[in-house]
Design a protein around this motif. Structure first.
Motif, PDB file in Angstrom:
ATOM      1  N   VAL A 199      -2.441   2.204  16.086  1.00  0.00           N
ATOM      2  CA  VAL A 199      -3.498   2.455  15.103  1.00  0.00           C
ATOM      3  C   VAL A 199      -2.889   2.509  13.700  1.00  0.00           C
ATOM      4  CG1 VAL A 199      -5.350   4.031  14.412  1.00  0.00           C
ATOM      5  CG2 VAL A 199      -4.735   3.813  16.830  1.00  0.00           C
ATOM      6  N   LEU A 200      -3.514   1.807  12.761  1.00  0.00           N
ATOM      7  CA  LEU A 200      -3.128   1.879  11.357  1.00  0.00           C
ATOM      8  C   LEU A 200      -4.271   2.499  10.567  1.00  0.00           C
ATOM      9  CD1 LEU A 200      -1.922  -1.089  12.501  1.00  0.00           C
ATOM     10  CD2 LEU A 200      -0.877  -1.018  10.248  1.00  0.00           C
ATOM     11  N   ILE A 206      -0.936   4.377   6.313  1.00  0.00           N
ATOM     12  CA  ILE A 206      -0.569   3.481   5.215  1.00  0.00           C
ATOM     13  C   ILE A 206      -1.266   3.949   3.946  1.00  0.00           C
ATOM     14  CG2 ILE A 206      -0.593   1.117   4.333  1.00  0.00           C
ATOM     15  CD1 ILE A 206      -0.701   0.070   7.110  1.00  0.00           C
ATOM     16  N   GLY A 207      -0.496   4.133   2.891  1.00  0.00           N
ATOM     17  CA  GLY A 207      -1.079   4.488   1.604  1.00  0.00           C
ATOM     18  C   GLY A 207      -0.645   3.499   0.545  1.00  0.00           C
ATOM     19  N   HIS A 208      -1.579   3.139  -0.319  1.00  0.00           N
ATOM     20  CA  HIS A 208      -1.263   2.220  -1.411  1.00  0.00           C
ATOM     21  C   HIS A 208      -1.566   2.886  -2.750  1.00  0.00           C
ATOM     22  CE1 HIS A 208      -2.471  -0.986  -4.363  1.00  0.00           C
ATOM     23  NE2 HIS A 208      -1.249  -1.353  -4.054  1.00  0.00           N
ATOM     24  N   VAL A 264       3.679   4.231   5.914  1.00  0.00           N
ATOM     25  CA  VAL A 264       3.978   3.115   5.012  1.00  0.00           C
ATOM     26  C   VAL A 264       3.540   3.529   3.614  1.00  0.00           C
ATOM     27  CG1 VAL A 264       3.561   0.700   4.453  1.00  0.00           C
ATOM     28  CG2 VAL A 264       3.644   1.418   6.847  1.00  0.00           C
ATOM     29  N   LEU A 265       4.466   3.500   2.667  1.00  0.00           N
ATOM     30  CA  LEU A 265       4.170   3.832   1.276  1.00  0.00           C
ATOM     31  C   LEU A 265       4.304   2.571   0.437  1.00  0.00           C
ATOM     32  CD1 LEU A 265       6.184   7.188   0.906  1.00  0.00           C
ATOM     33  CD2 LEU A 265       3.806   6.877   1.648  1.00  0.00           C
ATOM     34  N   LEU A 266       3.217   2.142  -0.152  1.00  0.00           N
ATOM     35  CA  LEU A 266       3.180   0.922  -0.957  1.00  0.00           C
ATOM     36  C   LEU A 266       2.892   1.272  -2.405  1.00  0.00           C
ATOM     37  CD1 LEU A 266       0.916  -1.201   1.448  1.00  0.00           C
ATOM     38  CD2 LEU A 266       3.415  -1.258   1.324  1.00  0.00           C
TER      39      LEU A 266
END
Length: 491
Positions: A12-13, A100-102, A126-128
């Motif tokens: 899961v994302l 995941i964060g942007h 995930v850090l974008l």
């Protein structure tokens, strides 16, 4: 084709959108291509923003879930708890959740990463284009904002009640009255954002990362940046024509004044020195534009992200870092700027494979499609196993489009980021592993400037720390109330 049933329950994302702490939404980000191509479940979510999400409503540290500040972060945590409890009903695996964060969403994801209360809610992050250590990730004057909001909404009538919790009063006001509140604008900084401490157990995110909080080192982390993270800091005129050295100095002074407190003159000299090409006595306005954008990108986004990666890898935790430098030939942005903030999301979501988003169709080349396939494989593999190098979801040897694209990515292994090698994946026309991303410039931001940014002896006046140039002409944007107070008072 593989039997899809073999992959169930699916990884899961969970995507936390960025753009701003005041506006934005998760629903425009279509995760269907990533989900279908990678055989994963993609969840987008919304959370409270602006005053509703981040206003600190009372003095002191908030420990409740219904009052105080940082409610936007609590919303994301609540969504993650719901996903943990219910995702199995949708075929998902609650033990393989990747957050995941942007942009601003990456800062929020980073706060959750270091919080002990998040343990078990996700296994990978995930850090974008963002981190909790970015100067724009928090506000440093939450109480003054609280007082201003309270006075404008009639919830604080005098200084005598400034210690009261204004949340009950604010709930009695129409939503539009809250949205109409005026908050001070400070260039390069958010008007409103999370305030520290996030909770009692993590009073300082950097301290928690330096001392390796359990949740921080048990989660696998993937970090990424684009080439020009500061693109949105400039006007269309600045970008098209560039600007002269005087304007560059005004921009840098404004950023440094608003991001730092101590030894501003020395920090400004260090940054100007590092980002000036001294071999050229006369600088072209476009070159000055490029170096200024580079300085701001490195200062407010890239170096904090590198710092998080370094602290995570230092304890042996699995860490991956990438630079997304690929730029399509039909880009709307100047070619010399490379990729700009947010462009990597187009490829992570697989938009080139379906011709763009429904409300923003675009012509993509076979080369663009090949890059998107590669990125989709990397991210879906990371979500499944914590390693972006897993086998392709369609074939043992992934098919990245044209034969040329296959050649570019075949045999490429994404090596982990470690403090010695500092390896990272360069996603470009010719992808390859590189080391020490922008090493010398990162050393300025991560080593030199922190040494300069110290208060010094107790008898040193604050006048010593601030810029000698006081007139507004020397700046390219609004500053903080603290700075204006120092000018007026002469301190």
């Amino acid at each position: 084709m593989r039997n899809r049933g073999l992959e169930a329950p699916y990884a899961v994302l969970v995507f936390a959108h960025g753009e701003s702490f005041e506006w934005g939404s998760g629903n425009p980000y279509d995760g269907s291509v990533l989900a279908s191509y990678g055989h994963v479940i993609v969840v987008t979510l919304n959370f409270r923003l602006g005053i509703l999400g981040f206003l600190k409503t009372r003095v002191g540290v908030d420990t409740s879930d219904s009052s105080g500040g940082n409610l936007g972060i609590k919303d994301i945590a609540a969504a993650l708890r719901w996903i943990k409890a219910n995702i199995a009903s949708f075929g998902g695996d609650h033990k393989r959740v990747t957050l995941i964060g942007h942009d601003t969403g990456a800062a929020l994801a980073n706060f959750l990463l270091v919080s002990p209360k998040s343990k078990g809610l996700f296994q990978r992050v995930v850090l974008l284009s963002g981190a909790a250590l970015s100067p724009w990730a928090t506000i440093h004057n939450p109480d003054s904002i609280r007082i201003s909001v309270g006075q404008q909404t009639g919830c604080l009538s005098s200084a005598e009640g400034e210690d009261e919790d204004i949340a009950p009063c604010l709930r009695s006001r129409p939503v539009q009255a809250l949205l109409d509140v005026n908050i001070e604008i400070v260039r390069f900084m958010p008007r409103i954002a999370p305030s520290l401490p996030i909770d009692l157990e993590t009073p300082d995110p950097e301290y928690s990362m330096e001392h390796a909080s359990e949740n921080f080192i048990t989660c696998e982390v993937l970090l990424g940046t684009t080439t020009t993270e500061s693109y949105n800091d400039f006007s269309a005129t600045d970008i098209q024509y560039g600007f002269e050295e005087e304007e560059r100095n005004r921009v840098l002074r404004t950023y440094i004044r608003n991001a730092y407190v101590y030894h501003l003159n020395e920090i400004f000299s260090a940054v100007r020195n590092e980002y000036t090409d001294w071999d050229k006595p006369i600088q072209h306005p476009i070159n000055i534009r490029d170096s200024t954008m580079e300085a701001l990108s490195d200062g407010h986004t890239v170096s904090p992200l590198i710092r998080v990666g370094y602290l995570h890898a230092r304890r042996g935790a699995k860490t991956y870092f990438f630079h997304f430098g690929y730029q399509t030939k039909d880009s709307d942005y100047p070619q010399r700027l490379g990729s700009v903030r947010g462009k990597d999301l187009t490829y992570i979501l697989g938009m080139p494979l379906v011709g763009g988003m429904p409300f923003f169709p675009q012509n993509f080349s076979r080369q663009d499609m090949g890059v998107a396939e590669a990125v989709l494989n990397f991210f879906s593999n990371f979500a499944k196993s914590g390693d972006p190098n897993g086998p392709g979801v369609h074939k043992d040897i992934p098919d990245y489009g044209t034969p040329r694209e296959k050649t570019r990515y075949r045999g490429l292994t994404w090596e982990p980021y470690e403090i010695g090698t500092q390896l990272y994946l360069s996603v470009a026309l010719k992808p390859k592993m590189k080391s020490h991303y922008r090493g010398h410039k990162m050393a300025v931001w991560l080593n030199l400037i922190p040494q300069l940014h110290q208060p010094g002896d107790d008898d040193v006046s604050m006048r010593h720390h601030h810029f000698h140039e006081r007139e507004q002409y020397y700046y390219a944007g609004t500053g903080t109330k603290l700075f204006l107070f120092l000018i007026i008072s002469g301190n």
